[in-house]
Design an enzyme around this catalytic site. Structure first.
Site, short mmCIF file in Angstrom:
data_model
loop_
_atom_site.label_atom_id
_atom_site.label_comp_id
_atom_site.label_asym_id
_atom_site.label_seq_id
_atom_site.Cartn_x
_atom_site.Cartn_y
_atom_site.Cartn_z
N SER A 125 0.80 -1.17 0.00
CA SER A 125 -0.10 -0.07 -0.02
C SER A 125 0.76 1.31 0.04
O SER A 125 0.38 2.34 -0.58
CB SER A 125 -1.10 0.17 1.21
OG SER A 125 -1.74 -1.13 1.05
N HIS A 175 0.72 4.73 4.51
CA HIS A 175 0.21 5.35 3.48
C HIS A 175 0.41 6.77 3.07
O HIS A 175 0.78 7.19 1.90
CB HIS A 175 -1.33 5.15 3.62
CG HIS A 175 -1.92 3.63 3.32
ND1 HIS A 175 -3.51 3.60 3.33
CD2 HIS A 175 -1.24 2.76 3.27
CE1 HIS A 175 -3.46 2.25 3.03
NE2 HIS A 175 -2.37 1.76 3.14
#
Length: 208
Positions: A125, A175
Site C-alpha cells: 500500500s 500510506h
C-alpha cells in the site's frame, strides 16, 4: 487514461516493470499460502519493529511484496494494474521503479520510527500510495493542459486518505509517508519535456 484496453501480450511488452511487479507479488502470495513453508516465508519477511531494531533490516523492504489475504493482494494489485502503466510510460522504467520502491521503503521506515516495538504490518500500500503521490505531482505540472487528470486523481487521493484514517487495520503511517514520498519524487522527475514526450507516446498508441 486509466482504461486498460491492451491485450495481455501488449500489456507485458508496453509495461514490463508493472508486469514484473504484478507477477512477483502474485508468486510470493502463492508461496506464502503453501502449507508449512508459507508461514515460515511470511514470518521471515513481515514488518516487525522489534526484529528490525535487532538488525533485521530487510524487513523494511520485504513487506512491500507480502499480503495478509487474497483480498489485500487483489486490491493492491488492481491498483498497480490500473495506475502503474501510465506512470511507467511517463516516468520511464527506472524512475517508475524508484518511485514504487522508495515510497514503500520510506513508508516502512516511517512505520518503524513512529509505532511501538510490537507493531507488525505487510502490504504494497505504501508503494501504491507513492504512485498516487507521483500522479499528484503530475497534476501540479499539467493542471493547465490536462485537466481531466486532476478530475480523476484528486478525488481518488482524497477518498484514499479518508479511508486510510477510518478503516481499521490500516497502516496509516505507510500510506501517508508513501503518498508524500511519491509526490516529492514526482516533483523532481516530471518536467515539461518528459510530459510532452509522454503525451506524444499516448497519442501515437491511440492512433494505432
Amino acid at each position: 487514461m486509466f482504461t486498460r484496453t491492451e491485450s495481455f501480450k501488449q500489456y507485458i511488452k508496453l509495461y514490463p516493470v508493472v508486469s514484473t511487479l504484478l507477477a512477483l507479488n502474485i508468486a510470493i502470495y502463492i508461496l506464502t499460502s503453501m502449507p508449512v513453508i508459507g508461514n515460515q516465508l511470511f514470518n521471515l519477511g513481515v514488518h516487525f519493529n522489534l526484529l528490525i531494531s535487532e538488525g533485521e533490516y530487510w524487513r523494511l523492504v520485504t513487506p512491500i511484496f507480502l499480503h495478509a489475504s487474497l483480498s489485500h493482494l487483489l486490491f493492491n494489485m488492481f491498483s498497480l494494474f490500473i495506475f502503474g502503466p501510465e506512470l511507467e510510460q511517463i516516468a520511464g522504467k527506472a524512475r517508475f521503479l524508484t518511485i514504487y520502491l522508495l515510497a514503500g521503503l520510506i513508508g516502512n521506515v516511517a512505520t518503524y520510527l513512529i509505532h511501538d516495538w510490537n507493531y507488525t504490518s505487510v502490504g504494497a500500500s505504501g508503494a501504491i500510495y507513492g504512485m498516487l503521490g507521483a500522479f499528484a505531482a503530475l497534476v501540479y505540472y499539467t493542471k493547465n493542459f490536462l485537466p481531466q487528470l486532476k478530475q480523476i486523481i484528486i478525488p481518488i487521493i482524497v477518498i484514499g486518505v479518508i479511508m486510510t484514517f477510518i478503516q481499521p487495520g490500516i497502516n496509516t503511517t505507510a500510506h501517508i509517508a508513501g503518498l508524500i514520498t511519491g509526490f516529492v519524487i514526482g516533483i523532481i522527475y516530471f518536467h515539461p519535456k518528459r510530459i510532452a514526450a509522454w503525451k506524444k507516446r499516448r497519442n501515437k498508441f491511440k492512433s494505432v
